[in-house]
Motif scaffolding. Structure first.
Motif, PDB file in Angstrom:
ATOM      1  N   GLN A 219      19.150  19.574  29.715  1.00 23.40           N
ATOM      2  CA  GLN A 219      19.584  19.670  27.948  1.00 23.40           C
ATOM      3  C   GLN A 219      20.779  18.469  28.093  1.00 23.40           C
ATOM      4  OE1 GLN A 219      19.987  23.740  26.194  1.00 23.40           O
ATOM      5  NE2 GLN A 219      17.071  23.302  25.863  1.00 23.40           N
ATOM      6  N   THR A 220      21.535  18.511  28.655  1.00 23.14           N
ATOM      7  CA  THR A 220      22.393  17.580  28.265  1.00 23.14           C
ATOM      8  C   THR A 220      22.596  16.527  29.108  1.00 23.14           C
ATOM      9  OG1 THR A 220      22.810  18.467  30.347  1.00 23.14           O
ATOM     10  CG2 THR A 220      23.967  19.598  28.333  1.00 23.14           C
ATOM     11  N   LEU A 221      22.300  16.058  30.601  1.00 26.08           N
ATOM     12  CA  LEU A 221      21.911  14.991  31.066  1.00 26.08           C
ATOM     13  C   LEU A 221      20.726  14.014  30.156  1.00 26.08           C
ATOM     14  CD1 LEU A 221      24.631  15.249  34.007  1.00 26.08           C
ATOM     15  CD2 LEU A 221      24.917  14.371  31.659  1.00 26.08           C
ATOM     16  N   GLY A 222      19.565  15.177  31.223  1.00 27.13           N
ATOM     17  CA  GLY A 222      18.212  14.985  31.257  1.00 27.13           C
ATOM     18  C   GLY A 222      17.721  14.836  32.419  1.00 27.13           C
ATOM     19  N   TRP A 223      16.834  15.321  32.535  1.00 26.15           N
ATOM     20  CA  TRP A 223      15.585  15.886  34.143  1.00 26.15           C
ATOM     21  C   TRP A 223      15.953  14.624  35.324  1.00 26.15           C
ATOM     22  CZ3 TRP A 223      12.054  13.500  36.515  1.00 26.15           C
ATOM     23  CH2 TRP A 223      11.031  11.832  34.894  1.00 26.15           C
ATOM     24  N   PRO A 224      15.578  13.509  35.018  1.00 25.86           N
ATOM     25  CA  PRO A 224      16.250  13.108  36.065  1.00 25.86           C
ATOM     26  C   PRO A 224      17.440  12.780  36.603  1.00 25.86           C
ATOM     27  CG  PRO A 224      15.271  11.508  34.315  1.00 25.86           C
ATOM     28  CD  PRO A 224      15.591  13.047  33.529  1.00 25.86           C
ATOM     29  N   ALA A 225      18.628  13.408  35.865  1.00 27.75           N
ATOM     30  CA  ALA A 225      19.773  13.810  36.541  1.00 27.75           C
ATOM     31  C   ALA A 225      19.791  14.771  37.912  1.00 27.75           C
ATOM     32  CB  ALA A 225      21.063  13.845  35.341  1.00 27.75           C
ATOM     33  N   VAL A 226      19.207  16.025  37.881  1.00 28.09           N
ATOM     34  CA  VAL A 226      18.122  17.153  38.089  1.00 28.09           C
ATOM     35  C   VAL A 226      18.060  16.984  39.580  1.00 28.09           C
ATOM     36  CG1 VAL A 226      17.297  19.229  38.693  1.00 28.09           C
ATOM     37  CG2 VAL A 226      17.797  18.579  35.847  1.00 28.09           C
ATOM     38  N   PHE A 227      17.221  15.544  39.917  1.00 27.51           N
ATOM     39  CA  PHE A 227      16.850  15.135  40.531  1.00 27.51           C
ATOM     40  C   PHE A 227      18.359  14.395  41.450  1.00 27.51           C
ATOM     41  CE2 PHE A 227      13.195  15.881  38.304  1.00 27.51           C
ATOM     42  CZ  PHE A 227      12.741  17.105  39.218  1.00 27.51           C
ATOM     43  N   TYR A 228      19.480  13.722  40.767  1.00 30.54           N
ATOM     44  CA  TYR A 228      20.302  12.873  41.427  1.00 30.54           C
ATOM     45  C   TYR A 228      21.302  13.806  41.779  1.00 30.54           C
ATOM     46  CZ  TYR A 228      17.203   8.894  38.572  1.00 30.54           C
ATOM     47  OH  TYR A 228      16.733   8.403  38.349  1.00 30.54           O
ATOM     48  N   LEU A 229      21.286  14.313  41.149  1.00 30.98           N
ATOM     49  CA  LEU A 229      22.707  15.644  41.550  1.00 30.98           C
ATOM     50  C   LEU A 229      22.035  16.789  42.775  1.00 30.98           C
ATOM     51  CD1 LEU A 229      23.678  16.615  38.027  1.00 30.98           C
ATOM     52  CD2 LEU A 229      24.896  15.155  39.425  1.00 30.98           C
ATOM     53  N   CYS A 230      20.747  17.074  42.749  1.00 31.37           N
ATOM     54  CA  CYS A 230      20.033  17.874  44.210  1.00 31.37           C
ATOM     55  C   CYS A 230      20.218  17.466  44.568  1.00 31.37           C
ATOM     56  CB  CYS A 230      19.458  18.640  44.191  1.00 31.37           C
ATOM     57  SG  CYS A 230      19.038  20.012  42.454  1.00 31.37           S
ATOM     58  N   GLY A 231      20.154  15.875  45.250  1.00 31.94           N
ATOM     59  CA  GLY A 231      19.521  15.067  46.428  1.00 31.94           C
ATOM     60  C   GLY A 231      21.158  14.928  47.045  1.00 31.94           C
ATOM     61  N   GLY A 232      21.762  15.003  46.568  1.00 30.72           N
ATOM     62  CA  GLY A 232      23.016  13.979  46.965  1.00 30.72           C
ATOM     63  C   GLY A 232      23.810  15.754  47.264  1.00 30.72           C
ATOM     64  N   ALA A 233      24.273  16.486  46.714  1.00 29.89           N
ATOM     65  CA  ALA A 233      24.380  17.461  47.137  1.00 29.89           C
ATOM     66  C   ALA A 233      23.864  17.695  48.717  1.00 29.89           C
ATOM     67  CB  ALA A 233      23.541  19.239  46.200  1.00 29.89           C
ATOM     68  N   GLY A 234      22.191  17.811  48.806  1.00 32.58           N
ATOM     69  CA  GLY A 234      21.886  17.800  50.586  1.00 32.58           C
ATOM     70  C   GLY A 234      21.983  17.079  51.359  1.00 32.58           C
ATOM     71  N   CYS A 235      22.651  15.947  50.526  1.00 27.48           N
ATOM     72  CA  CYS A 235      23.157  14.353  51.876  1.00 27.48           C
ATOM     73  C   CYS A 235      24.483  15.260  52.151  1.00 27.48           C
ATOM     74  CB  CYS A 235      23.056  13.039  50.838  1.00 27.48           C
ATOM     75  SG  CYS A 235      21.390  12.347  50.614  1.00 27.48           S
ATOM     76  N   LEU A 236      25.066  15.745  51.487  1.00 30.13           N
ATOM     77  CA  LEU A 236      26.588  16.203  51.690  1.00 30.13           C
ATOM     78  C   LEU A 236      27.033  17.190  52.769  1.00 30.13           C
ATOM     79  CD1 LEU A 236      29.480  15.496  50.961  1.00 30.13           C
ATOM     80  CD2 LEU A 236      29.668  17.187  49.244  1.00 30.13           C
ATOM     81  N   TRP A 237      25.888  18.190  52.422  1.00 28.50           N
ATOM     82  CA  TRP A 237      25.607  19.268  52.844  1.00 28.50           C
ATOM     83  C   TRP A 237      25.189  18.801  54.340  1.00 28.50           C
ATOM     84  CZ3 TRP A 237      21.453  20.778  56.261  1.00 28.50           C
ATOM     85  CH2 TRP A 237      22.022  21.350  56.744  1.00 28.50           C
ATOM     86  N   ALA A 238      24.532  17.301  54.267  1.00 28.93           N
ATOM     87  CA  ALA A 238      24.211  17.416  56.034  1.00 28.93           C
ATOM     88  C   ALA A 238      25.511  16.627  57.326  1.00 28.93           C
ATOM     89  CB  ALA A 238      23.232  16.256  55.583  1.00 28.93           C
ATOM     90  N   VAL A 239      26.148  16.201  56.269  1.00 28.07           N
ATOM     91  CA  VAL A 239      27.630  15.316  57.145  1.00 28.07           C
ATOM     92  C   VAL A 239      28.094  17.119  57.750  1.00 28.07           C
ATOM     93  CG1 VAL A 239      29.667  14.294  56.559  1.00 28.07           C
ATOM     94  CG2 VAL A 239      27.383  13.777  55.381  1.00 28.07           C
ATOM     95  N   PHE A 240      28.926  17.513  57.015  1.00 31.21           N
ATOM     96  CA  PHE A 240      29.091  18.792  57.539  1.00 31.21           C
ATOM     97  C   PHE A 240      28.594  19.780  59.123  1.00 31.21           C
ATOM     98  CE2 PHE A 240      31.434  18.266  53.074  1.00 31.21           C
ATOM     99  CZ  PHE A 240      32.382  18.512  53.855  1.00 31.21           C
ATOM    100  N   TRP A 241      26.860  19.524  58.782  1.00 30.03           N
ATOM    101  CA  TRP A 241      25.899  20.106  59.166  1.00 30.03           C
ATOM    102  C   TRP A 241      26.411  19.265  61.145  1.00 30.03           C
ATOM    103  CZ3 TRP A 241      23.415  24.387  60.009  1.00 30.03           C
ATOM    104  CH2 TRP A 241      22.589  24.465  61.124  1.00 30.03           C
ATOM    105  N   PHE A 242      26.488  18.007  60.678  1.00 23.13           N
ATOM    106  CA  PHE A 242      26.166  17.614  62.316  1.00 23.13           C
ATOM    107  C   PHE A 242      27.473  17.573  61.952  1.00 23.13           C
ATOM    108  CE2 PHE A 242      22.506  15.199  59.916  1.00 23.13           C
ATOM    109  CZ  PHE A 242      21.272  16.251  60.641  1.00 23.13           C
ATOM    110  N   ILE A 243      28.324  17.821  61.831  1.00 17.21           N
ATOM    111  CA  ILE A 243      30.059  17.832  62.358  1.00 17.21           C
ATOM    112  C   ILE A 243      30.270  18.606  63.429  1.00 17.21           C
ATOM    113  CG2 ILE A 243      31.907  17.989  62.290  1.00 17.21           C
ATOM    114  CD1 ILE A 243      32.170  15.571  59.479  1.00 17.21           C
ATOM    115  N   PHE A 244      29.795  20.167  62.269  1.00 20.19           N
ATOM    116  CA  PHE A 244      30.117  21.169  63.402  1.00 20.19           C
ATOM    117  C   PHE A 244      29.210  21.746  63.779  1.00 20.19           C
ATOM    118  CE2 PHE A 244      33.184  20.495  58.890  1.00 20.19           C
ATOM    119  CZ  PHE A 244      34.086  20.381  60.282  1.00 20.19           C
TER     120      PHE A 244
END
Length: 509
Positions: free
Chosen positions: A225-250
């Motif tokens: 409703q605020t940013l538009g539905w495409p932003a949902v997939f950009y934010l969710c995809g970005g969160a997954g990439c960020l998590w992967a960095v910590f996973w492979f380190i620890f």
């Protein structure tokens, strides 16, 4: 260490309950700040991302579809199953999002296929992922699975613009990448989870799925409703990439190779799990597995439980929007509320299950059955109630929340039973059971689209009644055929011989 100095997993399978892990360990290192708890927390966050990536389309679909687009054969007037709330009678069905955001004329059947597309790919990598994770270790497979799915999620707006077939293919590829995650989790816990802590560690890590759904559903509605539905997939995809960095380190595959684990904790984990905590090699006893009654009990029961879960996960936002007419912000929050209940119940059930085992209140088999029956029969009853709640917002939300919340007890039941019956092959077994358990993820959204093509209360009632009946049937199957004993095919000849020597030594002393 157990009293006789050997792992509780070292004993051969018997016909009595002695083959179940009921022996307490002494000198247990505290869980707080431990490597095994850190692993559980990272898994919790990982599966939160995984389910965010999985369910974001369920809510975003409401924003992506142009409900006012005329269909080729829709010359009749629209008859609403439930009256519009006061003040919304004259509102258009068009989603109130930012200007310039594209919408598409997809009917309910097309939406059902798109929501089920993920599971077509998800089916393909469960067994290979479990097999390879059991041989090599699960950390790389879990990390790459989440990272790959996250990267593909970033491409969702482009695929939607290209057409339905492109979006279907992309969602199937996302499922293909994510299919290895749960088998990899089980393979990791086979090497990391002491038997007396299995329930709490595994339910904590797995409850990230419910947390992910709880956060993603309302957040998706707000973002749409605020940013538009495409932003949902950009934010969710970005969160997954960020998590992967910590996973492979620890994260490390095995306590023996972890760089920051204490010697005390490493010895405790390795000694309590014993030889069952090693990889299974290239050879697995496939035929004995296929003939195993307890394994088939897990397969059938998980299929039945997942039918209800996936029906609500993929279709609940549509029901809230088309039948009860919640706006998308309210829709997202109310669709997420059941998963908050499931998060709390599943986490507490893991603690309760380990407590029952440690205090020897009941055998592991009896405990798994208790939590499974509770987590399937109560949801069935509440789903029937949902079907007859009509247009009552309060009753519908209450019964849906109770249904999903009470289903959380299965997290300490059938959903971790693989590691009981064959710890060494747990990842491979979860690949098998999850392959079958994913079939409802493919079929349920399509069946829901078929039942609800006219958007009537009767159609949705059929959806809930079918889910309730299937859930009750699964509870019956597990009650009769379920077991938590280590199966004969899961024990090597060398382990049998060693266990026999140990038993003879303890008798002679």
């Amino acid at each position: 260490m157990p009293e006789n100095g050997f792992s509780i997993n070292a004993s051969p399978p018997d016909d009595d309950e002695a083959s179940e892990p009921l022996v307490e360990s002494d000198a247990v290192p505290p869980q707080c700040c431990s490597a095994r708890l850190n692993l559980a927390v990272l898994m919790f966050l990982g599966f939160s991302v995984v389910y965010g990536l999985r369910v974001n389309l369920s809510v975003a679909m409401v924003a992506m579809v142009n409900a006012t687009e005329p269909g080729p054969a829709q010359n009749h007037s629209v008859v609403r199953a439930c009256p519009m709330p006061a003040g919304m009678e004259n509102n258009s069905d068009t989603f109130p999002g930012p200007e310039g955001v594209p919408q598409y004329p997809w009917d309910s059947e097309t939406q059902g296929w798109l929501l089920g597309a993920f599971f077509f790919g998800y089916l393909c990598t469960q067994i290979p992922g479990g097999y390879l994770a059991g041989h090599y270790g699960g950390s790389v497979f879990l990390g790459v699975g989440v990272l790959g799915t996250a990267v593909l999620t970033l491409l969702t707006p482009v695929a939607a613009q290209l057409g339905v077939y492109w979006l279907f293919a992309l969602r199937a590829l996302e499922g293909f990448g994510e299919g290895v995650t749960f088998p990899a989790m089980m393979a990791l816990w086979a090497r990391w989870a002491p038997p007396m802590e299995r329930s709490r560690l595994m339910t904590l890590s797995g409850s990230g799925a419910n947390f992910g759904a709880f956060v993603a559903l309302p957040l998706t509605g707000y973002i749409c409703q605020t940013l538009g539905w495409p932003a949902v997939f950009y934010l969710c995809g970005g969160a997954g990439c960020l998590w992967a960095v910590f996973w492979f380190i620890f994260v490390s595959d095995d306590p023996r190779t972890h760089r920051r684990i204490s010697e005390e904790e490493r010895d405790y984990i390795v000694n309590s799990i014993g030889s069952q905590g090693t990889g299974h090699g290239w050879s697995v006893p496939v035929l004995p597995m296929l003939l195993s009654g307890p394994l088939w009990a897990i397969i059938v029961t998980q299929m039945c439980a997942n039918w209800s879960y996936y029906t609500l996960l993929t279709s609940l936002p549509t029901y809230m929007n088309n039948i009860l007419h919640f706006d998308l912000k309210s829709n997202g929050f109310l669709s997420a509320l059941p998963y908050l209940g499931a998060l709390v119940v599943s986490t507490l059930s893991g603690v309760a299950a380990d407590s029952l085992i440690e205090k020897r209140v009941m055998s592991v088999t009896a405990m798994r059955k208790l939590f499974t029956i509770t987590g399937m029969m109560f949801p069935a009853v509440f789903l029937v109630a949902v079907g007859y709640s009509g247009c009552s917002h309060v009753l519908t939300v209450t019964f849906l929340t109770l249904s999903t919340a009470t289903g959380g007890t299965t997290a300490a039941g059938v959903f971790i039973n693989q590691i009981d019956i064959a710890p060494r092959y747990a990842g491979f077994l979860l690949g098998i059971t999850n392959t079958f358990g994913t079939i409802p993820g493919v079929v349920a959204p399509i069946a829901t689209g078929y039942f609800t093509k006219d958007h009537t209360l009767a159609g949705w009632r059929m959806v809930f009644l079918v889910a309730a009946g299937i859930s009750a049937g699964g509870a019956l199957v597990y009650t009769v055929f379920g077991s938590a004993k280590i199966q004969p095919w899961a024990v090597t000849e060398e382990e049998r011989a060693e266990a026999g020597k140990n038993r003879s030594r303890s008798i002679s002393t």
